[in-house]
Motif scaffolding. Structure first.
Motif, short mmCIF file in Angstrom:
data_model
loop_
_atom_site.label_atom_id
_atom_site.label_comp_id
_atom_site.label_asym_id
_atom_site.label_seq_id
_atom_site.Cartn_x
_atom_site.Cartn_y
_atom_site.Cartn_z
N SER A 21 -8.97 40.06 -21.81
CA SER A 21 -7.93 40.79 -22.52
C SER A 21 -6.84 39.87 -23.07
CB SER A 21 -7.31 41.83 -21.60
OG SER A 21 -6.31 42.55 -22.27
N VAL A 22 -6.29 38.99 -22.20
CA VAL A 22 -5.19 38.14 -22.65
C VAL A 22 -5.12 36.90 -21.76
CG1 VAL A 22 -3.51 39.36 -21.21
CG2 VAL A 22 -2.71 38.10 -23.20
N TRP A 23 -4.80 35.77 -22.39
CA TRP A 23 -4.52 34.54 -21.65
C TRP A 23 -3.03 34.46 -21.35
CZ3 TRP A 23 -8.02 31.85 -19.32
CH2 TRP A 23 -9.32 31.72 -19.84
N HIS A 24 -2.69 34.01 -20.17
CA HIS A 24 -1.30 33.74 -19.83
C HIS A 24 -0.99 32.24 -19.88
CE1 HIS A 24 -0.32 37.84 -18.79
NE2 HIS A 24 -1.39 37.92 -18.00
N VAL A 25 -2.01 31.44 -20.16
CA VAL A 25 -1.84 29.99 -20.27
C VAL A 25 -2.58 29.50 -21.50
CG1 VAL A 25 -1.60 29.69 -17.77
CG2 VAL A 25 -3.88 29.57 -18.82
N LYS A 26 -2.31 28.23 -21.85
CA LYS A 26 -3.02 27.59 -22.95
C LYS A 26 -3.41 26.19 -22.53
CE LYS A 26 1.21 25.99 -25.26
NZ LYS A 26 2.13 26.45 -24.20
N VAL A 27 -4.28 25.56 -23.30
CA VAL A 27 -4.69 24.19 -23.01
C VAL A 27 -3.47 23.28 -22.99
CG1 VAL A 27 -6.04 22.22 -23.82
CG2 VAL A 27 -7.01 24.52 -23.94
N GLY A 28 -3.39 22.47 -21.93
CA GLY A 28 -2.26 21.55 -21.77
C GLY A 28 -1.20 22.05 -20.81
N ASP A 29 -1.23 23.35 -20.47
CA ASP A 29 -0.25 23.90 -19.53
C ASP A 29 -0.52 23.41 -18.11
OD1 ASP A 29 1.05 25.28 -21.48
OD2 ASP A 29 0.30 27.26 -20.93
N MET A 30 0.55 23.16 -17.37
CA MET A 30 0.44 22.90 -15.94
C MET A 30 0.51 24.22 -15.20
SD MET A 30 0.04 19.66 -15.89
CE MET A 30 0.09 19.44 -14.11
N VAL A 31 -0.39 24.43 -14.25
CA VAL A 31 -0.42 25.67 -13.50
C VAL A 31 -0.32 25.36 -12.01
CG1 VAL A 31 -1.79 26.85 -15.25
CG2 VAL A 31 -2.95 25.71 -13.37
N VAL A 32 0.11 26.35 -11.26
CA VAL A 32 0.22 26.20 -9.81
C VAL A 32 -0.65 27.26 -9.15
CG1 VAL A 32 2.55 25.25 -9.93
CG2 VAL A 32 2.24 27.73 -9.71
#
Length: 424
Positions: A21-32
Motif C-alpha cells: 500500500s505505502v512505503w514509509h521509507v526510501k532508499v538511503g534512509d537509516m532505520v531502527v
C-alpha cells in the motif's frame, strides 16, 4: 557490513498475496528496530511491517499498488555484521517478520512518514489553482472547516492520499498564503494545461472494488420517503438541555438507530445477510448497525454492535467513539466488520435525495438526508415544519418492494411520534 533481507510475511488466514500500500521509507534512509517500513493491505485489514534490525535501506522490493506474494523480497537493509545474505548473493533462509510483530491496523491508507513528497502537477506552495469545475478531494468535515474559514478549497494544495485536502492543509494555507494576498487571485485565473495521474491503490482501490461488486451483484432499488422530524427534534433539544451536561449531547443518529431497531421487530427480513453463492439468507436477531463514516482516506463503516440493547445515550456514545476511531485510523478490524444493516448520513451536506449503495452482504441500507424547514399543510393550516427525507436502498433479490416501503413507513411513524420509540 552485510545485507539483511526482509520477506513479505505470512499474514495468516490462508492469504497468499497482499497489496503493497505505502512505503514509509526510501532508499538511503537509516532505520531502527521496530520502525514501520511499509503498510500492506489484505482483503480485511492494513498491516504494518516493522524492521527487525538497525541499518540503511538499500533496495525496495515493490511499488505502492503492486500485489506481492507472501515470501517475496520486500526490502533489503545494510546492517553491521554479516546480515542474513551470503556474499555469493545466495540468501540463507531469510527472516520473515513474525506475524505477531506485524501490527494489524484498520483498513486505512496512512500518509507515508519518510517517503518523498508525491509529484504534483499543480504549483507548489500553500495556494493552488484548479479549474472552476474541478472538485478537490476533501472530507465533509474539512469542507465545513474551509467554509467556516472562508477558504476556497480549490486554492488549497492537498497533501493527503491522492491529493486530498486535510485540516492541516487549511492551516498551512492560512499561515503561508496570507503573506501574498494577490497570489490566490493570480493563480485562480492562470491557464492550465497540466494533467495528474492518480493510482487507485490501497483504501481507494478497496472502496472501488466493494462498490463495483455491490452494484454488479445486488439488484438495487431505492425508496425515498419524507419525514416530519419536528417532534423528534424538539424531544432531542429537550433531552440535551436537561441531560446534555451529564450524559452527553444527542444527535439525530441515535434516534434513527432506535427507530430502525424497533421497526426491525416487524421486518426481520431487513436485518439479514445474503450469501448469493450458497443461496442462503441469514436473518439475525442481533442488530449490528454499520454507521457509514467519511474519513480523510475514504469511506469506512464502523459497527454499533447490539444496537437493540442500547439506550439513546449508549448509542450516541458508541457512534461518537467509533466515528472518531475511524477518522483517526484507530478502528480495529472487529469494529469495522460484522454489520447487519447500515445507516448512512452526510449530515448538513445530505442533500435532498441520495441512492446509497448496499454494504454487501447486507440487504438494506438507510440513508439520511438533510433537515430543512418548509411550509406544510396540517389540518387545513399552513405551518412551518422540519422535514427530512430518508433515501434507502434494498437488495431486490431478497427484499420485496412492498416490504421495503412498509419498513420505511414504520420508521417514519416512529420518528413522527417519538414517544412510540420507547413504548414496549
Amino acid at each position: 557490513m552485510g545485507t539483511h533481507v526482509i520477506k513479505m510475511p505470512d499474514i495468516g488466514e490462508g492469504i497468499a498475496e497482499v497489496e503493497l500500500s505505502v512505503w514509509h521509507v526510501k532508499v538511503g534512509d537509516m532505520v531502527v528496530e521496530d520502525q514501520v517500513l511499509a503498510d500492506v493491505m489484505t482483503d480485511k485489514a492494513m498491516v504494518d511491517i516493522p524492521s527487525p534490525v538497525h541499518g540503511k535501506v538499500i533496495a525496495l522490493g515493490g511499488q505502492p499498488g503492486e500485489v506481492m506474494a507472501v515470501g517475496s523480497v520486500l526490502i533489503s537493509i545494510e546492517v553491521e555484521g554479516a546480515g542474513n545474505v551470503k556474499a555469493s548473493a545466495q540468501p540463507d533462509p531469510v527472516e520473515e517478520v513474525p506475524v505477531a510483530a506485524a501490527k494489524v491496523e484498520t483498513v486505512v491508507e496512512r500518509k507515508p512518514v519518510a517517503a518523498p513528497a508525491p509529484k504534483a502537477a499543480v504549483c507548489q506552495g500553500p495556494m493552488v489553482a484548479r479549474e472552476a469545475d474541478e472538485r478537490p478531494l476533501a472530507s465533509p468535515a474539512v469542507r465545513k472547516h474551509a467554509l467556516d474559514l472562508g477558504i476556497q478549497l480549490r486554492l488549497v494544495r492537498g497533501t493527503g492520499p491522492a491529493g486530498r485536502v486535510l485540516h492541516e492543509d487549511l492551516d498551512a494555507y492560512l499561515a503561508q498564503g496570507q503573506s501574498n494576498a494577490s497570489a490566490p487571485v493570480a493563480a485562480a485565473y492562470a491557464q492550465r494545461t497540466d494533467e495528474q495521474q492518480i493510482p487507485v491503490i490501497g483504501m481507494r482501490r478497496k472502496i472501488a472494488q466493494r462498490m463495483q461488486d455491490a452494484t454488479q451483484r445486488a439488484a438495487h432499488f431505492s425508496y425515498v420517503e419524507e419525514i416530519d422530524v419536528t417532534a423528534v427534534e424538539e424531544l432531542r433539544a429537550h433531552l440535551n438541555e436537561k441531560h446534555g451536561a451529564t450524559r452527553g449531547k444527542l444527535t439525530l443518529l441515535p434516534f434513527l438507530v432506535r427507530a430502525m431497531v424497533v421497526a426491525l421487530r416487524d421486518f426481520p427480513q431487513m436485518n439479514a445477510r445474503y450469501d448469493d453463492e450458497a443461496q442462503v439468507i441469514t436473518r439475525l436477531g442481533a442488530v449490528h448497525v454499520g454507521v457509514a463514516t467519511q474519513s480523510d482516506v475514504g469511506l469506512m463503516v464502523p459497527v454499533v454492535r447490539h444496537a437493540e440493547a442500547r439506550s439513546l445515550w449508549d448509542s450516541a456514545s458508541e457512534i461518537s467513539r467509533l466515528a472518531s476511531a475511524a477518522r483517526n485510523g484507530k478502528a480495529s478490524r472487529d469494529e469495522l466488520s460484522g454489520s447487519t444493516i447500515t445507516l448512512t448520513s452526510l449530515g448538513a451536506l445530505g442533500g435532498i435525495v441520495s441512492t446509497p449503495v448496499l454494504n454487501l452482504p447486507e440487504v438494506a441500507i438507510v440513508g439520511v438526508n438533510k433537515i430543512v424547514e418548509r411550509p406544510m399543510v396540517i389540518k387545513g393550516q399552513i405551518v412551518i415544519r422540519k422535514m427530512m427525507n430518508l433515501s434507502s436502498s434494498f437488495d431486490h433479490r431478497v427484499v420485496d418492494g412492498m416490504d421495503a416501503a412498509q419498513f420505511i413507513q414504520a420508521i417514519r411513524g416512529l420518528l413522527e411520534q417519538p414517544a412510540t420509540l420507547f413504548v414496549e
